[in-house]
Design a protein around this motif. Structure first.
Motif, PDB file in Angstrom:
ATOM      1  N   UNK A 112       1.394   3.110   8.893  1.00 62.23           N
ATOM      2  CA  UNK A 112       2.249   2.543   7.859  1.00 62.23           C
ATOM      3  C   UNK A 112       1.437   1.942   6.718  1.00 62.23           C
ATOM      4  N   UNK A 113       0.178   2.299   6.658  1.00 71.05           N
ATOM      5  CA  UNK A 113      -0.684   1.777   5.609  1.00 71.05           C
ATOM      6  C   UNK A 113      -0.560   2.619   4.340  1.00 71.05           C
ATOM      7  N   UNK A 114      -1.078   2.069   3.276  1.00 72.57           N
ATOM      8  CA  UNK A 114      -1.383   2.843   2.084  1.00 72.57           C
ATOM      9  C   UNK A 114      -2.805   3.357   2.236  1.00 72.57           C
ATOM     10  N   UNK A 115      -3.008   4.637   2.007  1.00 74.25           N
ATOM     11  CA  UNK A 115      -4.346   5.217   2.062  1.00 74.25           C
ATOM     12  C   UNK A 115      -4.620   5.921   0.739  1.00 74.25           C
ATOM     13  N   UNK A 116      -5.749   5.623   0.154  1.00 72.63           N
ATOM     14  CA  UNK A 116      -6.051   6.148  -1.178  1.00 72.63           C
ATOM     15  C   UNK A 116      -7.496   6.605  -1.275  1.00 72.63           C
ATOM     16  N   UNK A 117      -7.734   7.394  -2.287  1.00 74.05           N
ATOM     17  CA  UNK A 117      -9.091   7.766  -2.690  1.00 74.05           C
ATOM     18  C   UNK A 117      -9.355   7.160  -4.066  1.00 74.05           C
ATOM     19  N   UNK A 143      -7.804   7.686  -7.710  1.00 73.76           N
ATOM     20  CA  UNK A 143      -7.673   9.141  -7.755  1.00 73.76           C
ATOM     21  C   UNK A 143      -6.316   9.580  -7.210  1.00 73.76           C
ATOM     22  N   UNK A 144      -6.005   9.141  -5.993  1.00 76.35           N
ATOM     23  CA  UNK A 144      -4.755   9.510  -5.354  1.00 76.35           C
ATOM     24  C   UNK A 144      -4.478   8.512  -4.245  1.00 76.35           C
ATOM     25  N   UNK A 145      -3.193   8.279  -3.987  1.00 80.45           N
ATOM     26  CA  UNK A 145      -2.830   7.380  -2.912  1.00 80.45           C
ATOM     27  C   UNK A 145      -1.534   7.793  -2.259  1.00 80.45           C
ATOM     28  N   UNK A 146      -1.403   7.423  -1.009  1.00 83.85           N
ATOM     29  CA  UNK A 146      -0.214   7.794  -0.235  1.00 83.85           C
ATOM     30  C   UNK A 146       0.330   6.584   0.502  1.00 83.85           C
ATOM     31  N   UNK A 147       1.621   6.391   0.396  1.00 83.44           N
ATOM     32  CA  UNK A 147       2.303   5.428   1.239  1.00 83.44           C
ATOM     33  C   UNK A 147       2.675   6.159   2.530  1.00 83.44           C
ATOM     34  N   UNK A 148       1.979   5.844   3.615  1.00 86.50           N
ATOM     35  CA  UNK A 148       2.185   6.558   4.856  1.00 86.50           C
ATOM     36  C   UNK A 148       3.609   6.428   5.368  1.00 86.50           C
ATOM     37  N   UNK A 149       4.231   5.275   5.126  1.00 82.93           N
ATOM     38  CA  UNK A 149       5.575   5.036   5.646  1.00 82.93           C
ATOM     39  C   UNK A 149       6.602   5.968   5.015  1.00 82.93           C
ATOM     40  N   UNK A 150       6.446   6.269   3.738  1.00 79.46           N
ATOM     41  CA  UNK A 150       7.406   7.119   3.039  1.00 79.46           C
ATOM     42  C   UNK A 150       6.902   8.543   2.845  1.00 79.46           C
ATOM     43  N   UNK A 151       5.621   8.700   2.884  1.00 82.63           N
ATOM     44  CA  UNK A 151       5.027  10.012   2.611  1.00 82.63           C
ATOM     45  C   UNK A 151       4.843  10.294   1.135  1.00 82.63           C
ATOM     46  N   UNK A 152       5.168   9.357   0.281  1.00 78.35           N
ATOM     47  CA  UNK A 152       5.031   9.566  -1.158  1.00 78.35           C
ATOM     48  C   UNK A 152       3.554   9.533  -1.551  1.00 78.35           C
ATOM     49  N   UNK A 153       3.186  10.468  -2.390  1.00 79.89           N
ATOM     50  CA  UNK A 153       1.802  10.597  -2.851  1.00 79.89           C
ATOM     51  C   UNK A 153       1.775  10.487  -4.371  1.00 79.89           C
ATOM     52  N   UNK A 154       0.796   9.771  -4.870  1.00 77.40           N
ATOM     53  CA  UNK A 154       0.667   9.537  -6.310  1.00 77.40           C
ATOM     54  C   UNK A 154      -0.740   9.943  -6.745  1.00 77.40           C
ATOM     55  N   UNK A 155      -0.797  10.796  -7.751  1.00 78.31           N
ATOM     56  CA  UNK A 155      -2.077  11.300  -8.251  1.00 78.31           C
ATOM     57  C   UNK A 155      -2.373  10.722  -9.637  1.00 78.31           C
ATOM     58  N   UNK A 156      -3.632  10.494  -9.873  1.00 75.25           N
ATOM     59  CA  UNK A 156      -4.073  10.170 -11.218  1.00 75.25           C
ATOM     60  C   UNK A 156      -3.924  11.429 -12.069  1.00 75.25           C
ATOM     61  N   UNK A 157      -3.542  11.254 -13.319  1.00 68.07           N
ATOM     62  CA  UNK A 157      -3.164  12.397 -14.155  1.00 68.07           C
ATOM     63  C   UNK A 157      -4.259  13.458 -14.253  1.00 68.07           C
ATOM     64  N   UNK A 199      -2.547  -2.482   4.404  1.00 66.77           N
ATOM     65  CA  UNK A 199      -1.251  -2.503   5.045  1.00 66.77           C
ATOM     66  C   UNK A 199      -0.161  -3.200   4.272  1.00 66.77           C
ATOM     67  N   UNK A 200      -0.483  -3.724   3.070  1.00 68.62           N
ATOM     68  CA  UNK A 200       0.500  -4.582   2.417  1.00 68.62           C
ATOM     69  C   UNK A 200       0.721  -4.309   0.937  1.00 68.62           C
ATOM     70  N   UNK A 201       0.245  -3.193   0.450  1.00 68.74           N
ATOM     71  CA  UNK A 201       0.380  -2.938  -0.974  1.00 68.74           C
ATOM     72  C   UNK A 201       1.772  -2.445  -1.343  1.00 68.74           C
ATOM     73  N   UNK A 202       2.158  -2.746  -2.565  1.00 70.92           N
ATOM     74  CA  UNK A 202       3.366  -2.171  -3.136  1.00 70.92           C
ATOM     75  C   UNK A 202       2.955  -1.225  -4.255  1.00 70.92           C
TER      76      UNK A 202
END
Length: 125
Positions: free
Chosen positions: A30-35, A47-61, A99-102
């Motif tokens: 349930x952590x946030x994991x990023x590069x 560079x990129x990060x994922x909220x493990x709980x939701x599966x949402x992934x966010x990339x730098x442009x 484990x606690x990022x928004x």
């Protein structure tokens, strides 16, 4: 959580590399994991990060469409597949977890409690 990054190397522009980040210790399902990456003389950047709980992934442009983040839950490992590499991608790449990022905190390296040791990626023109 302990993180171990690997997979860096030297490639020519247009080439590919896959980075790995293996987690041990407490489960980070349930952590946030990023590069992040840091080039010489520059600040560490998201560079990129994922909220493990939701599966949402966010990339730098600048990496959208070229880099792909993935997870192997059984191996507790996240990957960063990097294609069409450019010289400006040259940097030390770090995986990070918390484990606690928004969402508003995702791109700020200060908020992450756990870091891998970094792996060098060098792209030559």
């Amino acid at each position: 959580v302990q993180l171990q990054a690997s997979g860096g190397g030297s490639v020519q522009a247009g080439g590919s590399l896959r980075l790995s980040c293996a987690a041990s210790g407490r489960t980070f399902n349930r952590y946030v994991v990023s590069w992040f990456r840091q080039a010489p003389g520059k600040e560490r950047e998201f560079v990129v990060g994922m909220f493990r709980s939701s599966g949402n992934i966010y990339y730098e442009d600048s990496v959208k469409g070229r880099f792909t983040f993935s997870v192997d839950n059984a191996k507790k490992t996240v990957y960063l597949q990097m294609n069409s590499l450019k010289p400006e991608d040259t940097a030390v790449y770090y995986c990070a977890a918390d484990g606690h990022l928004i969402l508003s905190e995702l791109r700020n390296s200060i908020g992450y409690d756990y870091w891998g040791q970094g792996t060098q990626v060098t792209v030559s023109s």
